[in-house]
Design a protein around this motif. Structure first.
Motif, PDB file in Angstrom:
ATOM      1  N   LEU A   5       5.229   2.578   7.661  1.00  0.00           N
ATOM      2  CA  LEU A   5       4.250   3.629   7.945  1.00  0.00           C
ATOM      3  C   LEU A   5       4.933   4.991   8.044  1.00  0.00           C
ATOM      4  CD1 LEU A   5       1.696   2.159  10.527  1.00  0.00           C
ATOM      5  CD2 LEU A   5       1.253   2.930   8.188  1.00  0.00           C
ATOM      6  N   VAL A  51      -3.550   3.316   2.680  1.00  0.00           N
ATOM      7  CA  VAL A  51      -2.492   2.989   3.644  1.00  0.00           C
ATOM      8  C   VAL A  51      -3.073   2.846   5.044  1.00  0.00           C
ATOM      9  CG1 VAL A  51      -0.435   3.876   4.807  1.00  0.00           C
ATOM     10  CG2 VAL A  51      -0.609   3.999   2.321  1.00  0.00           C
ATOM     11  N   ALA A 103       5.482   6.146   4.693  1.00  0.00           N
ATOM     12  CA  ALA A 103       4.213   6.621   4.136  1.00  0.00           C
ATOM     13  C   ALA A 103       3.930   8.052   4.577  1.00  0.00           C
ATOM     14  CB  ALA A 103       3.076   5.698   4.570  1.00  0.00           C
ATOM     15  N   LEU A 151       1.109   4.951  -2.433  1.00  0.00           N
ATOM     16  CA  LEU A 151       1.195   6.306  -1.885  1.00  0.00           C
ATOM     17  C   LEU A 151       2.436   7.024  -2.400  1.00  0.00           C
ATOM     18  CD1 LEU A 151      -0.008   8.416   0.013  1.00  0.00           C
ATOM     19  CD2 LEU A 151       1.305   7.384   1.880  1.00  0.00           C
ATOM     20  N   GLY A 152       3.551   6.308  -2.492  1.00  0.00           N
ATOM     21  CA  GLY A 152       4.773   6.915  -3.002  1.00  0.00           C
ATOM     22  C   GLY A 152       4.628   7.378  -4.440  1.00  0.00           C
ATOM     23  N   PHE A 194       3.376  11.262   2.241  1.00  0.00           N
ATOM     24  CA  PHE A 194       2.176  12.096   2.345  1.00  0.00           C
ATOM     25  C   PHE A 194       2.548  13.572   2.432  1.00  0.00           C
ATOM     26  CE2 PHE A 194      -0.910  14.420   4.898  1.00  0.00           C
ATOM     27  CZ  PHE A 194      -2.071  14.204   4.165  1.00  0.00           C
ATOM     28  N   SER A 197       0.824  -1.212   0.000  1.00  0.00           N
ATOM     29  CA  SER A 197       0.000   0.000   0.000  1.00  0.00           C
ATOM     30  C   SER A 197       0.858   1.262   0.000  1.00  0.00           C
ATOM     31  CB  SER A 197      -0.943   0.001   1.208  1.00  0.00           C
ATOM     32  OG  SER A 197      -0.219  -0.056   2.420  1.00  0.00           O
ATOM     33  N   VAL A 198       2.023   1.194   0.641  1.00  0.00           N
ATOM     34  CA  VAL A 198       2.926   2.353   0.672  1.00  0.00           C
ATOM     35  C   VAL A 198       3.450   2.661  -0.729  1.00  0.00           C
ATOM     36  CG1 VAL A 198       5.115   3.229   1.589  1.00  0.00           C
ATOM     37  CG2 VAL A 198       3.560   1.956   3.074  1.00  0.00           C
ATOM     38  N   GLN A 255      -4.976   7.234  -1.814  1.00  0.00           N
ATOM     39  CA  GLN A 255      -3.894   6.319  -1.433  1.00  0.00           C
ATOM     40  C   GLN A 255      -3.577   6.416   0.056  1.00  0.00           C
ATOM     41  OE1 GLN A 255      -3.405   4.195  -3.700  1.00  0.00           O
ATOM     42  NE2 GLN A 255      -4.593   5.481  -5.103  1.00  0.00           N
ATOM     43  N   SER A 256      -3.774   7.595   0.636  1.00  0.00           N
ATOM     44  CA  SER A 256      -3.592   7.742   2.084  1.00  0.00           C
ATOM     45  C   SER A 256      -4.635   6.930   2.842  1.00  0.00           C
ATOM     46  CB  SER A 256      -3.684   9.220   2.480  1.00  0.00           C
ATOM     47  OG  SER A 256      -2.669   9.975   1.843  1.00  0.00           O
TER      48      SER A 256
END
Length: 205
Positions: free
Chosen positions: A107, A136, A110, A69-70, A114, A65-66, A132-133
């Motif tokens: 995390l 996560v 992440a 987000l990246g 963010f 999931s990270v 995406q946040s």
């Protein structure tokens, strides 16, 4: 009669010779086009080798999931592969038996993504940084919960997170946004097979 039989056999041989290169090109073309799936199957097999209960895949599930987000933070779809490789390097070379430490570390990464994404105005982009946040937070909460409950229940939670993330991958593959389609395809295969493997182990041991 013999000459006729020989002629028929020679005709079959020539037809087979013509089909062989075509079949070879067909398999080569399939692998070239579906290489993320082939790679995903191989990685999933290595990942679940000697699987014990599922919670040992918690940090990997968090990483998946990270990665999204990246990629959303920098608005670079192929950056997903860079984040993945960096995360896998951490999983492979950081000597720790604590899935909690690795998960918390991801995390923290992440959070950095963010902040960077928000500074770049990513929160204003629909389906990007904000979504995406949420992803996560959702998958991360499940993973962390899995590490603090009974191991069997934790395994089921990890399997649920993996299968849920496979659906997340399919959604983004269909939308063709946030991450490269090749990554979404690869990740969906790994998540699906790993999640199924965890359930298999839990139900058969």
């Amino acid at each position: 009669m013999t000459d006729k039989h020989t002629f028929v056999n020679e005709g079959r041989d020539r037809a087979a010779d013509r089909r062989s290169p075509q079949a070879h090109r067909g398999w080569t073309g399939l692998l070239a086009h579906r290489w993320p799936t082939a790679l995903g199957v191989a990685v999933a097999a290595l990942t679940v080798f000697d699987l014990r209960g599922g919670t040992e895949l918690a940090a990997l599930t968090m990483l998946m999931s990270v990665v999204y987000l990246g990629a959303a933070a920098l608005d670079r779809r192929r950056f997903a592969w860079v984040v993945l490789l960096a995360g896998v390097a951490v999983l492979a070379f950081v000597p720790t038996s604590s899935e909690v430490a690795l998960s918390v570390g991801f995390l923290a990464a992440a959070l950095v993504f963010f902040v960077v994404g928000a500074a770049r105005g990513g929160l204003r982009k629909p389906g990007g940084l904000a979504l995406q946040s949420v992803g996560v937070l959702a998958f991360g909460s499940i993973v962390l919960a899995a590490l603090y409950v009974d191991p069997d229940l934790g395994g089921f939670l990890v399997a649920f997170a993996l299968l849920g993330h496979a659906a997340w991958d399919v959604f983004h593959y269909a939308r063709d946004k946030v991450v490269a389609r090749s990554y979404a395809e690869w990740c969906a295969v790994v998540d699906l097979l790993a999640g199924a493997a965890v359930l298999f182990v839990l139900f058969t041991t």
